[in-house]
Design a protein around this motif. Structure first.
Motif, PDB file in Angstrom:
ATOM      1  N   PRO B 120       0.747  -1.236  -0.161  1.00 48.08           N
ATOM      2  CA  PRO B 120       0.155   0.090   0.075  1.00 48.08           C
ATOM      3  C   PRO B 120       1.015   1.274  -0.155  1.00 48.08           C
ATOM      4  N   TYR B 121       0.509   2.255  -0.533  1.00 46.33           N
ATOM      5  CA  TYR B 121       1.015   3.371  -0.864  1.00 46.33           C
ATOM      6  C   TYR B 121       1.449   4.224   0.432  1.00 46.33           C
ATOM      7  N   GLY B 122       2.689   4.389   0.835  1.00 44.14           N
ATOM      8  CA  GLY B 122       3.006   4.808   2.343  1.00 44.14           C
ATOM      9  C   GLY B 122       3.559   3.624   3.151  1.00 44.14           C
ATOM     10  N   ASN B 123       2.957   2.366   2.719  1.00 44.90           N
ATOM     11  CA  ASN B 123       3.506   1.567   3.652  1.00 44.90           C
ATOM     12  C   ASN B 123       3.806   0.192   2.657  1.00 44.90           C
ATOM     13  N   ALA B 124       4.626   0.464   1.944  1.00 41.04           N
ATOM     14  CA  ALA B 124       4.887  -0.666   0.713  1.00 41.04           C
ATOM     15  C   ALA B 124       5.675  -1.840   1.185  1.00 41.04           C
ATOM     16  N   GLN B 125       5.612  -3.033   0.576  1.00 41.09           N
ATOM     17  CA  GLN B 125       6.473  -4.307   0.731  1.00 41.09           C
ATOM     18  C   GLN B 125       6.395  -4.548   2.010  1.00 41.09           C
ATOM     19  N   THR B 126       4.923  -4.571   2.648  1.00 42.13           N
ATOM     20  CA  THR B 126       4.633  -5.120   3.960  1.00 42.13           C
ATOM     21  C   THR B 126       3.511  -6.130   3.822  1.00 42.13           C
ATOM     22  N   LEU B 127       2.997  -6.589   2.735  1.00 36.13           N
ATOM     23  CA  LEU B 127       2.240  -7.538   2.505  1.00 36.13           C
ATOM     24  C   LEU B 127       2.609  -8.865   2.288  1.00 36.13           C
ATOM     25  N   ALA B 128       1.943  -9.843   2.892  1.00 36.07           N
ATOM     26  CA  ALA B 128       2.369 -11.327   2.734  1.00 36.07           C
ATOM     27  C   ALA B 128       1.726 -11.660   1.428  1.00 36.07           C
ATOM     28  N   PRO B 129       2.485 -12.840   0.758  1.00 37.38           N
ATOM     29  CA  PRO B 129       2.311 -13.091  -0.600  1.00 37.38           C
ATOM     30  C   PRO B 129       0.772 -13.636  -0.790  1.00 37.38           C
ATOM     31  N   ASP B 130       0.248 -14.126   0.391  1.00 38.97           N
ATOM     32  CA  ASP B 130      -1.210 -14.541   0.162  1.00 38.97           C
ATOM     33  C   ASP B 130      -1.999 -13.456   0.026  1.00 38.97           C
ATOM     34  N   ASP B 131      -1.831 -12.271   0.852  1.00 35.21           N
ATOM     35  CA  ASP B 131      -2.554 -11.163   0.743  1.00 35.21           C
ATOM     36  C   ASP B 131      -2.735 -10.528  -0.590  1.00 35.21           C
ATOM     37  N   VAL B 132      -1.337 -10.632  -1.018  1.00 38.84           N
ATOM     38  CA  VAL B 132      -1.284  -9.990  -2.393  1.00 38.84           C
ATOM     39  C   VAL B 132      -2.115 -10.626  -3.511  1.00 38.84           C
TER      40      VAL B 132
END
Lengths: 414, 208
Positions: B120-132
């Motif tokens: 998410p914009y401003g909190n990038a590269q924090t999502l787990a693969p399953d969330d993506v």
């Protein structure tokens, strides 16, 4: 100091004649006849400013934004005040910025660059490692593919800063990317490299390896000093002649590949949609282009008729500028402009046309020609070739209407 | 994600396609496998580079409401000047093309790549693969490109056919715009008259 405002040429001539005939003299200029404070008192000591800033008298020569263009100020753009600059080198402090997730703060000590993919030796370099490679220095312009994009359908923004200010031109020092690829032992059968930044946008682009081996620099200095944060400190990519989006800031990774990644930045953005709905992809080279920077809407003429300097910039991403033509009548008749210095390839070129203005309205345009024989087209020619929706890569001829009072407006002409 | 390490090593052994067998300067150090894995996350159109995982559109809708709707709207329609991600079909050759994930993006794995790296914009590269996977499934279902009950995995995502898959062509300016390379343009009496057709001040959108 209104009495010190420059008189018009006619006023000077008639005034001089009157003075000779009638012996009448204008009032003496007290700036000359009276000792001024700056001639009496001491100025600043050395190092009053350890790193100097522009004089406050030039407070308005700054980057500006068009707030309605973008949703916020972090994925946005600011524009170079080209209307107020001359020469060719853009000072870093007012050179345009384009970020996709803000300008990050990255220390040299925390900097890492990885070269990987189809290489014999995936390597990690520190900033100090980069300083030990043989380096090059060269001047190059960086132009956003969207520069003049707002002008594609017609005159919109009333100022060269806004219409043409997504460009800067600096002298870069850095390591040829070729040396880093060789250090890693790149697979010579591969055709692409993918380059990526360390910021949250993780902006990544695919570049033909032929270009990467030719003249791309991994740069750590601009105009002799460290890059500014907003331009990718401590290390950015310099891709001469190619659209600015490829000039990855805060460069962190170079991947040797056989195919392009087709990243978001090279599919949904930075592609050129033609009339039939098909979009041109990987339109890297910035075609020859020019603009008169003064007079222009933000740089009106205050001095009245008589000697007038028309000053402008020309550039080509395909080579060196060979000639710039200027018209005063909207393209009916053209004159060859004077180039300030022998043009360098893929760098800004300053041109001048010195005219005796008769005080009548003018329609000013410039037209660049490069050493590939490409002639900067009119917008009508571009519309005919690309349709109305191809807003990136607008290198069409710009028209300024200069009125008798010296004010200037951005207009579209037939 | 590099996919031919084995090929490269074989080539090294054969000694033919490598640029140089030895390091010319001996600078830098070997990247570790974990370091390469951490940064080598780009995903190609064929799905190579996708990590194992799965996610469904319904869970994606909930994630979207939490992480994305503030800018992109509850239904991915876009808020204010933030981009809408849905609609626009059949508009690319019109006067006003509407470019969205559904109408414009050529490859579904690119959506995974972009969400994974930049959102998410401003909190990038924090999502787990399953969330993506779940978010991608929701965005694609909001575009009617997959059903609302769809679960996507690294195997199935590359099979989603995007409507504008064949909507891109390589740069052909050198051929299509060949007439702009014309050596000697007109210098005198080039047109009989000049008419002003548009003025920026009429639009009045320039910052003061």
């Amino acid at each position: 100091m209104s009495d010190a405002a420059p008189p018009s040429r006619r006023a000077v001539l008639t005034g001089a004649a009157a003075a000779m005939v009638a012996g009448r003299a204008r009032a003496d200029d007290t700036l000359i006849t009276q000792v001024q404070p700056w001639s009496r008192n001491l100025g600043d000591p050395v190092a009053a400013a350890p790193y100097g800033l522009p004089t406050p008298h030039e407070f308005d020569v700054v980057r500006r934004t068009v707030d309605w263009l973008t949703a916020d100020a972090y994925s946005s753009v600011s524009f170079t005040p080209i209307h107020a600059l001359d020469g060719t080198i853009t000072p870093q402090g007012c050179a345009f910025e384009r970020h996709h997730s803000g300008a990050i703060d990255l220390r040299k000590e925390d900097y890492r660059l990885m070269v990987m993919g189809d290489v014999a030796r995936p390597l990690v370099f520190t900033y100090a490692d980069l300083e030990r490679f043989p380096r090059d220095t060269r001047v190059a312009f960086c132009e956003c593919a969207a520069n003049s994009g707002m002008e594609w359908r017609g005159a919109q923004l009333n100022g060269a800063q806004y219409s043409h200010g997504m460009i800067h031109n600096m002298e870069y020092t850095g390591v040829p990317l070729r040396l880093l690829l060789e250090e890693a032992g790149y697979d010579t059968s591969r055709r692409w490299v993918y380059v990526e930044g360390a910021d949250a946008a993780s902006n990544g682009r695919s570049i033909p390896i032929k270009k990467a081996l030719d003249d791309v620099l991994v740069a750590f200095k601009a105009n002799g000093e460290a890059l500014r944060r907003e331009h990718g400190y401590p290390v950015r990519l310099v891709v001469p002649g190619f659209e600015g989006n490829l000039w990855i800031k805060w460069l962190r990774r170079i991947e040797v590949r056989d195919t392009p990644v087709h990243s978001r930045e090279e599919t949904s953005k930075y592609t050129d949609t033609l009339a039939d709905g098909i979009s041109r992809q990987f339109t890297f080279a910035m075609d020859a282009k020019s603009v008169i920077t003064a007079p222009s809407p933000q740089a009106p003429v205050r001095h009245g008729d008589g000697p007038l300097v028309i000053s402008g910039l020309a550039w080509s991403g395909r080579g060196a500028i060979t000639r710039v033509d200027v018209t005063l009548d909207g393209g009916q008749n053209w004159k060859v402009a004077r180039l300030a210095a022998p043009p360098a390839p893929m760098a800004l070129c300053r041109f001048y046309l010195d005219v005796a203005w008769d005080g009548a309205e003018m329609l000013l345009q410039s037209r660049a020609i490069d050493d590939t024989g490409y002639v900067q087209p009119t917008k009508a020619q571009l519309h005919a070739a690309r349709g109305m929706n191809s807003t990136y890569h607008n290198n069409g001829i710009q028209t300024w209407l200069m009125r008798a009072d010296g004010s200037v407006e951005n207009v579209e002409v037939s | 994600m590099s996919r031919s390490r084995r090929v490269v090593l074989a080539v090294v052994a054969a000694g033919c396609a490598q640029s140089l067998a030895a390091q010319p300067f001996g600078l830098g150090r070997a990247a570790t496998p974990a370091e390469i894995a951490a940064w080598d996350v780009d995903v190609a159109p064929d799905g190579s580079g996708l990590p194992p995982g799965q996610g469904g559109a319904s869970r994606g809708e909930a994630l979207f409401a939490d992480f994305c709707a503030g800018c992109h709207g509850d239904f991915a329609e876009g808020v204010g000047r933030w981009p809408g991600l849905i609609g626009g079909y059949g508009t690319l050759d019109s006067r006003d093309p509407v470019k969205t994930v559904g109408s414009f993006w050529p490859y579904a794995p690119t959506l995974w790549d972009y969400v994974n790296r930049s959102m998410p914009y401003g909190n990038a590269q924090t999502l787990a693969p399953d969330d993506v996977y779940a978010l991608v499934a929701y965005i694609l279902s909001a575009n009617d490109l997959v059903g609302p009950d769809t679960h996507l995995t690294e195997k199935t995502l590359p099979n989603v056919v995007m409507p504008n898959r064949h909507g891109f062509a390589r740069d052909d300016r050198g051929k299509a715009e060949r007439h702009l390379w014309r050596a000697e343009p007109c210098m005198t009496n080039c047109k009989p008259e000049v008419e002003i057709r548009m003025r920026a001040t009429d639009l009045d959108v320039t910052p003061k």
